[in-house]
Design an enzyme around this catalytic site. Structure first.
Site, PDB file in Angstrom:
ATOM      1  N   PRO A   1      -5.774   8.976  -1.352  1.00  0.00           N
ATOM      2  CA  PRO A   1      -6.778   7.957  -1.666  1.00  0.00           C
ATOM      3  C   PRO A   1      -6.666   6.682  -0.831  1.00  0.00           C
ATOM      4  O   PRO A   1      -5.566   6.200  -0.558  1.00  0.00           O
ATOM      5  CB  PRO A   1      -6.506   7.634  -3.141  1.00  0.00           C
ATOM      6  CG  PRO A   1      -5.835   8.839  -3.681  1.00  0.00           C
ATOM      7  CD  PRO A   1      -5.039   9.404  -2.539  1.00  0.00           C
ATOM      8  N   ASN A   2      -7.819   6.190  -0.448  1.00  0.00           N
ATOM      9  CA  ASN A   2      -8.019   4.926   0.256  1.00  0.00           C
ATOM     10  C   ASN A   2      -7.585   4.934   1.718  1.00  0.00           C
ATOM     11  O   ASN A   2      -7.817   3.958   2.425  1.00  0.00           O
ATOM     12  CB  ASN A   2      -7.344   3.754  -0.481  1.00  0.00           C
ATOM     13  CG  ASN A   2      -7.928   3.550  -1.849  1.00  0.00           C
ATOM     14  OD1 ASN A   2      -9.146   3.559  -2.017  1.00  0.00           O
ATOM     15  ND2 ASN A   2      -7.073   3.382  -2.835  1.00  0.00           N
TER      16      ASN A   2
ATOM     17  N   HIS B   1       4.606   6.782   4.717  1.00  0.00           N
ATOM     18  CA  HIS B   1       3.931   5.590   4.197  1.00  0.00           C
ATOM     19  C   HIS B   1       3.880   4.553   5.306  1.00  0.00           C
ATOM     20  O   HIS B   1       4.893   4.292   5.962  1.00  0.00           O
ATOM     21  CB  HIS B   1       4.662   5.019   2.979  1.00  0.00           C
ATOM     22  CG  HIS B   1       4.682   5.965   1.837  1.00  0.00           C
ATOM     23  ND1 HIS B   1       3.584   6.162   1.034  1.00  0.00           N
ATOM     24  CD2 HIS B   1       5.647   6.802   1.404  1.00  0.00           C
ATOM     25  CE1 HIS B   1       3.886   7.081   0.132  1.00  0.00           C
ATOM     26  NE2 HIS B   1       5.121   7.498   0.337  1.00  0.00           N
TER      27      HIS B   1
ATOM     28  N   ASN C   1       0.754  11.628   3.429  1.00  0.00           N
ATOM     29  CA  ASN C   1       0.725  10.249   2.946  1.00  0.00           C
ATOM     30  C   ASN C   1      -0.133  10.295   1.687  1.00  0.00           C
ATOM     31  O   ASN C   1      -1.356  10.288   1.768  1.00  0.00           O
ATOM     32  CB  ASN C   1       0.129   9.296   3.979  1.00  0.00           C
ATOM     33  CG  ASN C   1       0.152   7.851   3.509  1.00  0.00           C
ATOM     34  OD1 ASN C   1       0.273   7.576   2.314  1.00  0.00           O
ATOM     35  ND2 ASN C   1       0.017   6.932   4.444  1.00  0.00           N
TER      36      ASN C   1
ATOM     37  N   TYR D   1      -1.429  -2.481   6.289  1.00  0.00           N
ATOM     38  CA  TYR D   1      -1.568  -1.093   6.722  1.00  0.00           C
ATOM     39  C   TYR D   1      -1.886  -0.925   8.203  1.00  0.00           C
ATOM     40  O   TYR D   1      -1.953   0.200   8.684  1.00  0.00           O
ATOM     41  CB  TYR D   1      -2.652  -0.408   5.882  1.00  0.00           C
ATOM     42  CG  TYR D   1      -2.327  -0.417   4.407  1.00  0.00           C
ATOM     43  CD1 TYR D   1      -1.270   0.322   3.906  1.00  0.00           C
ATOM     44  CD2 TYR D   1      -3.063  -1.190   3.519  1.00  0.00           C
ATOM     45  CE1 TYR D   1      -0.951   0.308   2.564  1.00  0.00           C
ATOM     46  CE2 TYR D   1      -2.764  -1.205   2.167  1.00  0.00           C
ATOM     47  CZ  TYR D   1      -1.703  -0.459   1.693  1.00  0.00           C
ATOM     48  OH  TYR D   1      -1.394  -0.478   0.363  1.00  0.00           O
TER      49      TYR D   1
ATOM     50  N   ARG E   1       7.749  -3.674  -1.509  1.00  0.00           N
ATOM     51  CA  ARG E   1       6.496  -4.092  -2.133  1.00  0.00           C
ATOM     52  C   ARG E   1       6.672  -4.196  -3.642  1.00  0.00           C
ATOM     53  O   ARG E   1       7.788  -4.266  -4.143  1.00  0.00           O
ATOM     54  CB  ARG E   1       5.402  -3.099  -1.738  1.00  0.00           C
ATOM     55  CG  ARG E   1       5.198  -3.132  -0.203  1.00  0.00           C
ATOM     56  CD  ARG E   1       3.980  -2.471   0.277  1.00  0.00           C
ATOM     57  NE  ARG E   1       2.780  -3.009  -0.347  1.00  0.00           N
ATOM     58  CZ  ARG E   1       1.635  -2.360  -0.384  1.00  0.00           C
ATOM     59  NH1 ARG E   1       1.527  -1.158   0.147  1.00  0.00           N
ATOM     60  NH2 ARG E   1       0.579  -2.896  -0.958  1.00  0.00           N
TER      61      ARG E   1
ATOM     62  N   GLU F   1       7.091  13.025   3.889  1.00  0.00           N
ATOM     63  CA  GLU F   1       6.308  11.992   3.207  1.00  0.00           C
ATOM     64  C   GLU F   1       6.263  10.761   4.111  1.00  0.00           C
ATOM     65  O   GLU F   1       7.298  10.282   4.567  1.00  0.00           O
ATOM     66  CB  GLU F   1       6.986  11.658   1.880  1.00  0.00           C
ATOM     67  CG  GLU F   1       6.325  10.581   1.080  1.00  0.00           C
ATOM     68  CD  GLU F   1       7.099  10.248  -0.196  1.00  0.00           C
ATOM     69  OE1 GLU F   1       6.666   9.294  -0.870  1.00  0.00           O
ATOM     70  OE2 GLU F   1       8.124  10.904  -0.509  1.00  0.00           O
TER      71      GLU F   1
ATOM     72  N   ALA G   1      -1.563   6.028  -3.245  1.00  0.00           N
ATOM     73  CA  ALA G   1      -1.134   5.635  -4.589  1.00  0.00           C
ATOM     74  C   ALA G   1      -0.695   6.817  -5.444  1.00  0.00           C
ATOM     75  O   ALA G   1       0.058   6.633  -6.408  1.00  0.00           O
ATOM     76  CB  ALA G   1      -2.256   4.876  -5.291  1.00  0.00           C
TER      77      ALA G   1
ATOM     78  N   ARG H   1      -9.093  -2.064   5.315  1.00  0.00           N
ATOM     79  CA  ARG H   1      -8.413  -2.468   4.081  1.00  0.00           C
ATOM     80  C   ARG H   1      -7.038  -3.058   4.411  1.00  0.00           C
ATOM     81  O   ARG H   1      -6.175  -2.381   4.949  1.00  0.00           O
ATOM     82  CB  ARG H   1      -8.244  -1.240   3.190  1.00  0.00           C
ATOM     83  CG  ARG H   1      -7.477  -1.512   1.931  1.00  0.00           C
ATOM     84  CD  ARG H   1      -7.349  -0.227   1.092  1.00  0.00           C
ATOM     85  NE  ARG H   1      -6.454  -0.472  -0.010  1.00  0.00           N
ATOM     86  CZ  ARG H   1      -5.333   0.192  -0.240  1.00  0.00           C
ATOM     87  NH1 ARG H   1      -4.972   1.172   0.569  1.00  0.00           N
ATOM     88  NH2 ARG H   1      -4.573  -0.105  -1.260  1.00  0.00           N
TER      89      ARG H   1
END
Length: 153
Positions: free
Chosen positions: A18-19, A109, A83, A31, A116, A107, A86, A26
């Site tokens: 998502p996103n 990110h 990735n 990012y 964070r 994985e 969320a 964004r």
């Protein structure tokens, strides 16, 4: 944790959650400024130099990602770069789907999830992944690809 086989043939699947379709727009301070298409283009070029085949998938819908992983399972992939966005922190269903795969899973990110908000510190898939790259921006994808290539060399 089960041992993941190293496959010398087959497709590497790059899955984005998502996103991530909003990269470049964004929160670029977190990012980065590259779009997902630009990241995928760089990754495709790198894969070609390594003699690897990639398939890209992105969805904002958890169920569609799970369905894609189920299809991936049937194709006996050489590896997965994911990735989950969320979903990293919330999805037992994603963890269960990835657990079915016997190939290496990396994985990725873009931001360092451990620097964070506290809720981002936990990954539901970290302990089933072969490895985790966090905080290297778009370079993390290339690092993941190079790692998967090293397993087949």
């Amino acid at each position: 944790m089960k041992t993941r086989k190293q496959t010398t043939s087959g497709m590497i699947h790059v899955i984005n959650g998502p996103n991530l379709d909003m990269l470049g727009k964004r929160e670029p301070d977190i990012y980065g400024a590259l779009t997902l298409d630009q990241i995928n283009g760089e990754l495709k070029a790198r894969a070609e130099t390594l003699g690897l085949s990639l398939n890209f998938f992105q969805s904002n819908h958890e169920g569609m990602i799970l369905d894609y992983i189920h299809l991936t399972f049937e194709r006996e992939p050489a590896g997965v770069i994911i990735n989950p966005g969320a979903l990293t922190h919330t999805s037992v269903a994603l963890r269960d789907a990835l657990s079915m795969l016997s190939c290496p899973i990396v994985e990725v990110h873009l931001s360092n999830i451990h620097k964070r908000e506290t809720f981002r510190h936990t990954s539901m898939i970290a302990d089933i992944a072969t490895g985790q790259l966090t905080g290297f921006g778009h370079y993390g994808y290339r690092m993941a690809l190079d790692f998967l290539h090293s397993l087949s060399s």
